[in-house]
Design a protein around this motif. Structure first.
Motif, PDB file in Angstrom:
ATOM      1  N   ASP A   1       0.839  -1.199   0.000  1.00  0.00           N
ATOM      2  CA  ASP A   1       0.000   0.000   0.000  1.00  0.00           C
ATOM      3  C   ASP A   1       0.875   1.249   0.000  1.00  0.00           C
ATOM      4  O   ASP A   1       1.974   1.248   0.564  1.00  0.00           O
ATOM      5  N   VAL A  25     -10.751   0.287  -1.366  1.00  0.00           N
ATOM      6  CA  VAL A  25     -10.216   1.219  -0.368  1.00  0.00           C
ATOM      7  C   VAL A  25     -11.375   2.091   0.096  1.00  0.00           C
ATOM      8  O   VAL A  25     -12.024   2.759  -0.703  1.00  0.00           O
ATOM      9  N   SER A  63      -7.242   0.599   3.666  1.00  0.00           N
ATOM     10  CA  SER A  63      -7.200  -0.491   2.700  1.00  0.00           C
ATOM     11  C   SER A  63      -7.931  -1.701   3.265  1.00  0.00           C
ATOM     12  O   SER A  63      -8.383  -1.709   4.411  1.00  0.00           O
TER      13      SER A  63
END
Length: 211
Positions: free
Chosen positions: A27, A110, A155
């Motif tokens: 991420d 997300v 996330s």
């Protein structure tokens, strides 16, 4: 570890954790504030490890380079970076500080939740799919940011429910110097403790509350 981003109008605490057994996080995120806007984005590279990180970092670099452009153009630029890479899921919001109007665009899982002073939340809905370089149309959602509202963007390693609000508020106001064991707190709001996790928590500063 708490990564603090204190701006004039907003303060953001960022938390990241790698997938178990992987030495880097797939991420990436971007936060910034200008005289007129506050900008926040999380990109989650598909899979994990170095290939996922390369994809998410390419996305965030494009966001940084084109942050002053309209949101639809930013998403198009991000999409273009993913040709030949793993691909990403991504959410972005851009808050116009003078009007209090925010624009949101997301593709994939997300998530963004914005909490008002009563503890109720707004939840813009991302479009299903991934950014992988194919032609795509983007949905830009516009809504009024609640006065003194705070947000969580995260996330899919994180799962937030109403019962998690006290934990989030604790992390929201934590200082980098605080002696906090972050791992149990992140695990308490994790959807999958073996996945990469990114959690951004932001609130207006006391000296410049949104009006």
């Amino acid at each position: 570890m708490i990564e603090r981003h204190p701006f004039e109008r907003f303060s953001v605490n960022a938390f990241q954790k790698n997938k178990k057994g992987i030495d880097c996080c797939g991420d990436s995120f971007f936060v910034n504030e200008t005289d007129n806007t506050f900008f926040c984005a999380v990109a989650d590279g598909l899979g994990s490890g170095e290939a996922a990180r390369k994809a998410s970092q390419a996305a965030v670099k494009a966001i940084e380079n084109f942050q002053n452009e309209p949101l639809e153009r930013i998403m198009t630029k991000v999409n273009g970076t993913q040709r030949g890479l793993r691909g990403v899921v991504l959410s972005i919001f851009k808050l116009h500080l003078k009007s209090g109007v925010m624009e949101f665009c997301g593709v994939g899982n997300v998530k963004l939740k914005i909490f008002n002073e009563m503890g109720e939340w707004l939840r813009p809905v991302p479009k299903p799919g991934i950014l992988a370089g194919q032609v795509m149309r983007f949905n830009i959602q516009r809504l009024k940011y609640p006065q003194n509202g705070w947000f969580a963007m995260y996330s899919d390693g994180i799962a937030i429910n109403a019962k998690d609000t006290p934990t989030l508020k604790y992390l929201l106001h934590a200082e980098s110097s605080d002696n906090i064991d972050i791992d149990p707190l992140l695990h308490s709001i994790s959807a999958n403790i073996v996945d990469d996790m990114t959690l951004l928590l932001g609130t207006p500063t006391k000296k410049s509350l949104l009006r």
